[in-house]
Motif scaffolding. Structure first.
Motif, PDB file in Angstrom:
ATOM      1  N   CYS A  18       0.793  -1.235   0.000  1.00 35.98           N
ATOM      2  CA  CYS A  18       0.000   0.000   0.000  1.00 35.98           C
ATOM      3  C   CYS A  18       0.827   1.288   0.000  1.00 35.98           C
ATOM      4  O   CYS A  18       2.028   1.279   0.046  1.00 35.98           O
ATOM      5  CB  CYS A  18      -0.987   0.005   1.173  1.00 35.98           C
ATOM      6  SG  CYS A  18      -2.449   1.005   0.813  1.00 35.98           S
ATOM      7  N   CYS A  43      -1.893  -3.850  -4.199  1.00 35.45           N
ATOM      8  CA  CYS A  43      -2.751  -3.252  -3.167  1.00 35.45           C
ATOM      9  C   CYS A  43      -3.661  -2.232  -3.853  1.00 35.45           C
ATOM     10  O   CYS A  43      -4.042  -2.441  -5.011  1.00 35.45           O
ATOM     11  CB  CYS A  43      -1.906  -2.675  -2.036  1.00 35.45           C
ATOM     12  SG  CYS A  43      -2.818  -2.628  -0.474  1.00 35.45           S
ATOM     13  N   CYS A  44      -3.967  -1.135  -3.158  1.00 39.20           N
ATOM     14  CA  CYS A  44      -5.036  -0.249  -3.627  1.00 39.20           C
ATOM     15  C   CYS A  44      -4.863   0.160  -5.099  1.00 39.20           C
ATOM     16  O   CYS A  44      -3.769   0.533  -5.524  1.00 39.20           O
ATOM     17  CB  CYS A  44      -5.110   0.977  -2.740  1.00 39.20           C
ATOM     18  SG  CYS A  44      -5.512   0.508  -1.046  1.00 39.20           S
ATOM     19  N   ASN A  48       0.720  -0.338  -4.571  1.00 38.96           N
ATOM     20  CA  ASN A  48      -0.500   0.303  -5.106  1.00 38.96           C
ATOM     21  C   ASN A  48      -0.298   0.502  -6.608  1.00 38.96           C
ATOM     22  O   ASN A  48       0.839   0.499  -7.096  1.00 38.96           O
ATOM     23  CB  ASN A  48      -0.731   1.662  -4.439  1.00 38.96           C
ATOM     24  CG  ASN A  48      -1.370   1.529  -3.077  1.00 38.96           C
ATOM     25  OD1 ASN A  48      -1.665   0.420  -2.629  1.00 38.96           O
ATOM     26  ND2 ASN A  48      -1.587   2.648  -2.410  1.00 38.96           N
TER      27      ASN A  48
HETATM   28 ZN   LIG Z   1      -3.823  -0.547   0.021  1.00 39.91          ZN
END
Ligand SMILES: [Zn+2]
Ligand SMILES: Cc1cc2nc3c(=O)[nH]c(=O)nc-3n(C[C@H](O)[C@H](O)[C@H](O)COP(=O)(O)OP(=O)(O)OC[C@H]3O[C@@H](n4cnc5c(N)ncnc54)[C@H](O)[C@@H]3O)c2cc1C
Length: 609
Positions: free
Chosen positions: A200, A265-266, A227
């Protein structure tokens, strides 16, 4: 064979974002609750990642703990949400491994939740997940290394399942408390994590550069979940830019840096995961790597101080600081005139409040800088935690240093609700204790995160002392804590009786840190009654109130009586404390100038005797 066995000989691909993917579908609420209300949506995401080539998927339980679910009033559903999450992931996994995810709680603010609360919340979720059929645990998005260590210890004690622990970096290669990433990961490996890594906040670019400084560890493997990019705000929604090709190339780099589990991740989607899987899935991992050594910043140089610091002054001799409120209206000249009057009276510094009583005034920094420029006058700048977040506070401190305003008072700040704009946000990212520590860290040349500032600042830090409380011993305990954080001296609220002055002296005489004791002249009987009845903790003696009442409505008489009372308080205060803090009421610098002159006169008489 578990995935730990697999990663001995090959690189595994993990899944990507759950939350931001659901968000991009237009779902904007507690993502973990969807395990119950929209299980088919969650399963769809899992299946998409498996189809894209993920060898490992994670349960939709990132925030499925007591602390985070209670923000939605869903804490009573913790059991069901976690149970359901594992079963959903399992039903979609096929031959992929299923990890039970537990997310970090603290971001930058250690005060947001106590470790005890975090541990309790973590333990509950952990037990619920361990009751289900899992191939491992994924502890992810830990910004706070202390929190990561503590929850890892709990998990390691409770299970022999493989544990992956991913921290989130504050900035490339550095954790939030300034610990270099490599050191943080080493600590977590030594506490029993089987795989340690990063997830992240940052995209591939910074993650690759950070991993370049991390050696291959003897007791744990490395993982990386970047990310997709930094998010941008489009029509009020956070949007991540995506480029699958970029992820394909990045995956090769991650592998070259020793990562054996590579996920997202994001902002990442099944397309990113597919691209990475095509690039590196199943490739043998690297077993040797060249580790880059981060260059240490050049040794910072400290500003020279040309005048003695206020704490030294108060240790050595009589010293007087006077508060003058910056104007509420754009009328600087009147303020300048009052400052001049106090300068002529011989004060050591002017203290400038920071929007006291939560009411906007001309910035005390602007006032301080102009006083320095026009009158060569020293100002002590109050800094509250109310009006600035952690970014603003650090920028403010850098600005103060640049202007050469190095005397500061670190305080919480009166809450907004008592001021002119009751609905305005009170920030309070930091407590007064944290702010004192932050300023002292600036004096070491380091920002909040431990990043070099290029120079050491030279702040001398005052802290507030409120002796007008029922239990003064508790207030003294706060002083001790402020000293431990680095407070150089204290400035007290005004005191209105000799007995109280003696009591304060008795209770604080063991401290070596000097106190500037507060005295504020009363201006009228009304003013006295207001302070007595409406300012928390402050009580005036009956005789003081009577004297002020007897002065009637004659302004001159009232001021004279107020001054007489202040003089007699100063007689007592000067016997007990070197540092005197005079508070100017309503810009009446004539009153505080007069009291300054009185103190100087007393000093002269003392030396003549
Ligand atoms: Zn994340
Ligand atoms: C010299 C001085 C200058 C000030 N200047 C400003 C200013 O410029 N701008 C402004 O907005 N405010 C100012 N204040 C007000 C100040 O911000 C608040 O009064 C503050 O809560 C007290 O000081 P602190 O911030 O260091 O509080 P802290 O000691 O950090 O206390 C924080 C919180 O703990 C509580 N607390 C404190 N002592 C105790 C105790 N003994 N027991 C239990 N709880 C306690 C307080 O109520 C407060 O909510 C000033 C106060 C002083 C004494």
């Amino acid at each position: 064979m578990g995935f730990l066995e697999d990663i001995k000989s090959k690189t595994l691909i993990a899944d990507g974002a759950m939350g931001t993917l659901l968000y991009s579908y237009g779902i904007d609420r507690c993502f973990e609750e969807l395990n119950i209300s929209k299980p088919e949506e969650v399963r769809r995401v899992h299946e998409a990642y498996v189809q894209a080539g993920a060898d490992i998927i994670q349960t939709n339980t990132y925030g499925a703990n007591f602390i985070k679910l209670s923000r939605y009033g869903l804490e009573d559903e913790t059991k069901q949400i976690n149970e359901k999450a594992v079963r959903l992931a399992r039903s979609a996994a096929g031959s992929a491994y299923v990890l039970g995810t537990l997310g970090g709680i603290r971001t930058f603010n250690k005060n947001s939740y106590s470790l005890e609360d975090i541990k309790r919340s973590f333990r509950e979720q952990l037990y619920l997940l361990l009751n289900e059929q899992l191939d491992g645990l994924l502890l992810e998005t830990y910004y706070d290394l202390e929190e990561a260590r503590e929850v890892l210890k709990i998990a390691r004690k409770e299970t022999e399942l493989p544990i992956i622990l991913n921290v989130s970096m504050h900035e490339e290669g550095v954790l939030q408390d300034g610990t270099p990433l490599a050191d943080g990961l080493k600590q977590l490996a030594s506490l029993g994590a089987d795989v340690v890594g990063i997830n992240c906040r940052l995209g591939p670019y910074h993650m690759i550069r950070a991993l370049e400084e991390v050696p291959l560890l003897e007791d744990a493997y490395l993982s990386v979940y970047p990310n997709s990019s930094l998010p941008s705000l489009v029509e009020g929604r956070l949007v991540y830019e995506t480029d699958d090709e970029y992820f394909r190339e990045s995956a090769e780099e991650f592998r070259n840096q020793g990562a054996r589990i590579i996920g997202g991740c994001c902002g990442t989607t099944p397309n990113h995961i597919r691209a990475m899987a095509e690039a590196v899935k199943g490739l043998p991992p690297v077993t040797e790597k060249h580790v880059k050594i981060r260059k240490k910043a050049a040794l910072a140089v400290q500003n020279e101080r040309t005048e003695p610091v206020l704490d030294d002054l108060a240790k050595q001799k009589r010293s007087i600081i006077v508060e003058l409120d910056p104007p509420k209206q754009l009328n600087f000249e009147k303020f300048l005139h009052a400052a001049k009057e106090l300068q002529s009276a011989g004060i050591d510094a002017l203290t400038l409040a920071d929007n006291s009583l939560a009411t906007p005034r001309i910035s005390n920094v602007a006032c301080g800088a102009l006083l320095k420029q026009r009158l060569d006058m020293r100002s002590l700048i109050h800094i509250t935690c109310r009006d600035r977040n952690l970014i603003g506070l650090q920028s403010h401190l850098m600005g103060l240093d640049t202007l050469g305003l190095s005397d500061v008072l670190a305080i919480t700040g009166d809450p907004s609700k008592i001021g002119d704009f009751p609905g305005a946000t009170s920030v309070y990212d930091l407590t007064s204790f944290d702010l004192i520590s932050l300023i002292k860290q600036f004096n070491e040349g380091l920002s909040y995160s431990g990043k070099p500032l290029g120079k050491k600042t030279n702040f001398s830090v005052a802290a507030a002392f409120n002796p007008n409380v029922r239990h003064i011993d508790k207030a003294v305990k706060r002083l001790e804590k402020k000293i431990a954080c680095g407070a150089d001296y204290f400035i007290s609220q005004p005191v209105y009786s000799e007995e109280q002055l003696i009591k304060i002296h008795e209770e604080t005489k063991h401290l070596e840190t000097p106190i500037y004791i507060g005295v504020m002249p009363l201006t009228s009987s009304r003013n006295a009654e207001f302070i007595h009845n409406e300012i928390p903790g402050i009580k005036l003696s009956d005789s003081i109130r009577e004297k002020m009442a007897l002065a009637g409505n004659d302004k001159q008489k009232q001021a004279e009586e107020g001054l007489a009372i202040a003089r007699s308080l100063l007689d007592a205060a000067c016997d007990l404390f070197n540092g005197i803090y005079l508070i100017t009421p309503f810009l009446r610098s004539d009153l505080t100038a007069e009291l300054t002159a009185y103190i100087h006169q007393k000093e002269k008489e003392k030396t003549n005797v």
